[in-house]
Write a protein that holds these residues in place. Sequence first.
Motif, PDB file in Angstrom:
ATOM      1  N   THR A 262       0.826  -1.207   0.000  1.00 31.13           N
ATOM      2  CA  THR A 262       0.000   0.000   0.000  1.00 31.13           C
ATOM      3  C   THR A 262       0.863   1.262   0.000  1.00 31.13           C
ATOM      4  OG1 THR A 262      -1.603   1.297   1.285  1.00 31.13           O
ATOM      5  CG2 THR A 262      -0.184  -0.187   2.515  1.00 31.13           C
ATOM      6  N   PRO A 263       0.552   2.219  -0.861  1.00 27.25           N
ATOM      7  CA  PRO A 263       1.366   3.445  -0.927  1.00 27.25           C
ATOM      8  C   PRO A 263       1.317   4.273   0.350  1.00 27.25           C
ATOM      9  CG  PRO A 263      -0.624   3.655  -2.284  1.00 27.25           C
ATOM     10  CD  PRO A 263      -0.525   2.218  -1.873  1.00 27.25           C
ATOM     11  N   HIS A 264       0.323   4.017   1.189  1.00 24.33           N
ATOM     12  CA  HIS A 264       0.212   4.753   2.449  1.00 24.33           C
ATOM     13  C   HIS A 264       1.115   4.176   3.540  1.00 24.33           C
ATOM     14  CE1 HIS A 264      -3.120   6.859   0.642  1.00 24.33           C
ATOM     15  NE2 HIS A 264      -3.756   5.735   0.427  1.00 24.33           N
ATOM     16  N   GLY A 265       1.754   3.054   3.243  1.00 28.01           N
ATOM     17  CA  GLY A 265       2.657   2.440   4.217  1.00 28.01           C
ATOM     18  C   GLY A 265       1.975   1.359   5.023  1.00 28.01           C
ATOM     19  N   TRP A 266       2.660   0.223   5.182  1.00 28.43           N
ATOM     20  CA  TRP A 266       2.086  -0.921   5.892  1.00 28.43           C
ATOM     21  C   TRP A 266       2.234  -0.802   7.404  1.00 28.43           C
ATOM     22  CZ3 TRP A 266      -1.314  -4.504   5.521  1.00 28.43           C
ATOM     23  CH2 TRP A 266      -1.279  -5.614   6.369  1.00 28.43           C
ATOM     24  N   ALA A 267       3.222  -0.053   7.869  1.00 30.48           N
ATOM     25  CA  ALA A 267       3.588  -0.045   9.290  1.00 30.48           C
ATOM     26  C   ALA A 267       2.423   0.183  10.251  1.00 30.48           C
ATOM     27  CB  ALA A 267       4.685   0.993   9.536  1.00 30.48           C
ATOM     28  N   PRO A 268       1.460   1.082   9.986  1.00 34.62           N
ATOM     29  CA  PRO A 268       0.402   1.305  10.981  1.00 34.62           C
ATOM     30  C   PRO A 268      -0.522   0.105  11.180  1.00 34.62           C
ATOM     31  CG  PRO A 268       0.465   3.098   9.354  1.00 34.62           C
ATOM     32  CD  PRO A 268       1.333   2.011   8.841  1.00 34.62           C
ATOM     33  N   HIS A 269      -0.637  -0.749  10.186  1.00 37.30           N
ATOM     34  CA  HIS A 269      -1.700  -1.752  10.219  1.00 37.30           C
ATOM     35  C   HIS A 269      -1.504  -2.855  11.265  1.00 37.30           C
ATOM     36  CE1 HIS A 269      -2.086   0.336   6.346  1.00 37.30           C
ATOM     37  NE2 HIS A 269      -3.377   0.230   6.603  1.00 37.30           N
ATOM     38  N   PRO A 270      -0.299  -3.437  11.407  1.00 36.27           N
ATOM     39  CA  PRO A 270      -0.127  -4.393  12.512  1.00 36.27           C
ATOM     40  C   PRO A 270      -0.346  -3.759  13.883  1.00 36.27           C
ATOM     41  CG  PRO A 270       1.640  -4.605  10.908  1.00 36.27           C
ATOM     42  CD  PRO A 270       0.893  -3.360  10.557  1.00 36.27           C
ATOM     43  N   VAL A 271       0.032  -2.486  14.020  1.00 33.31           N
ATOM     44  CA  VAL A 271      -0.173  -1.796  15.294  1.00 33.31           C
ATOM     45  C   VAL A 271      -1.672  -1.625  15.555  1.00 33.31           C
ATOM     46  CG1 VAL A 271       0.252   0.332  16.583  1.00 33.31           C
ATOM     47  CG2 VAL A 271       2.033  -0.605  15.092  1.00 33.31           C
ATOM     48  N   LEU A 272      -2.405  -1.228  14.540  1.00 31.94           N
ATOM     49  CA  LEU A 272      -3.858  -1.091  14.686  1.00 31.94           C
ATOM     50  C   LEU A 272      -4.501  -2.405  15.097  1.00 31.94           C
ATOM     51  CD1 LEU A 272      -4.665   1.126  11.584  1.00 31.94           C
ATOM     52  CD2 LEU A 272      -4.988   1.775  13.971  1.00 31.94           C
ATOM     53  N   ALA A 273      -4.109  -3.491  14.450  1.00 27.99           N
ATOM     54  CA  ALA A 273      -4.682  -4.789  14.789  1.00 27.99           C
ATOM     55  C   ALA A 273      -4.412  -5.127  16.255  1.00 27.99           C
ATOM     56  CB  ALA A 273      -4.103  -5.872  13.881  1.00 27.99           C
ATOM     57  N   PHE A 274      -3.211  -4.784  16.737  1.00 24.72           N
ATOM     58  CA  PHE A 274      -2.858  -5.082  18.125  1.00 24.72           C
ATOM     59  C   PHE A 274      -3.688  -4.269  19.105  1.00 24.72           C
ATOM     60  CE2 PHE A 274      -0.339  -4.305  21.958  1.00 24.72           C
ATOM     61  CZ  PHE A 274      -0.081  -5.611  22.359  1.00 24.72           C
ATOM     62  N   VAL A 275      -3.823  -2.965  18.869  1.00 21.84           N
ATOM     63  CA  VAL A 275      -4.504  -2.125  19.856  1.00 21.84           C
ATOM     64  C   VAL A 275      -6.022  -2.277  19.790  1.00 21.84           C
ATOM     65  CG1 VAL A 275      -2.609  -0.467  19.884  1.00 21.84           C
ATOM     66  CG2 VAL A 275      -4.555  -0.068  18.382  1.00 21.84           C
TER      67      VAL A 275
END
Length: 448
Positions: free
Chosen positions: A272-285
């Motif tokens: 994703t052009p918006h960057g993958w990094a936030p998504h695993p964090v979102l799933a965790f929180v």
Amino acid sequence: MSTRPVVLDPEPWVFPAAREHLLPNGVRVLLHDLPGQYVLSLRVVVPGSLADEPEGLEGISSMTARLLDEGTAEHGPEEFAELMERHGMALGAGVSDGGLLVDVDVPQAHLPTAARLLTEALAHPVFPEPEVRRILRGRLAEIEQERASAAHRAAREVAATLWDPRDRASRPAAGTVESIGRITREAIVEHHARRVGPQGATVVLAGDLTGTDALEVLTATLGSWDAPRHEPGSRPVAPRPAGDRARVVVVDRPGSVQTEIAVSCPGPDRSTPHGWAPHPVLAFVVGGSPNARLDAVLREEKGYTYGVRSSFRPRVAGGSFVTSGSVRSEVTGEALELLLGILADAREGFTAAELRSGVDFIGKTAPGRYATADAVADETAALALEGLPLDFTTRNLAALRELEVEDLDAAYRGVATGEWTVVLVGDAASILPALEGRVPGPVTTVAR
């Protein structure tokens, strides 16, 4: 009196680097030398799309993969199995939306034999008729077993509801009763000849390569792999969401004392052009631990469930965001209302404490997640299948450390728009009355 030592943050961790080579037949080779990892992990990725399967024969890719080690032109099924066992070799194969993945684990000393047997399985499988019939019967039994599992049944209904029915993603990767019933040995032979070959393939080898000329071994074996009729598969595209996906479907299981809840929407892939990094964090929180928003209410406060989990599930192209778990049947209505409310409230934003907990968990557990050769090989094979650069994992961890709360908020709002696909697997007689006034729009009921 001693002074309490200062605990410093760990140094940034980097994913093990790979040496890249090209075999004479064009196969890409990626080598990870991991000292001390004496069981080597060998992976072969052949890109392709499930959409390339012949019409009416969905699941043939999966059945072909399951039959690769059931006898070759050089060794019959029993002899092939005996050779693998004698050399401590384990071979498995499967397919995803992006292609075929074959995995082998073997002690370092037996790499030459393992690579030779793997090459045979890829290049010269014979697909004996009795083994074909056995594998197809096994898939039919597996379908019945999946139907008996509430979680599997929910996942299947989510796919059928979330994605456009014309898209391959809306149907099981391993096929249905109808499509499996049409598959023949001749069709499998033809499918293998056209779809399994070296063009575009990647080989990953991870483990302690000390004293082993791994490149020479792979050149002599997988470097000789030839498939004249092989046609490179098409590049997968993101599945199209169904126009009526934002609805509630109840899969009726009369007498069930629990309800399996699955709530989903389309999500991104890792490119994703918006960057993958936030998504695993979102799933965790949102739903990744007992302290996450969902479990804090549904498990810890209400006691309705043993746990509800959220996850982003990237495909080679596109993906989904899924929240799932089981609750007591009598609290289904209230539990679903609370769950949807928590997901909706998350659009209002996350806290700095949530960001820090998610970043710490994802970032600081990475060395443990990739501590073994098989985990490293699996990740590199996934990168090859998804067309991602080899430094993606390291760069993603670096991006993780730079995340701000605003990044989480934007990523979540970009996915969680409120148009949820909701599937409930349980006793419709008790579920349906409990949903009145709690969910918008009509509720559809289907048989188990």
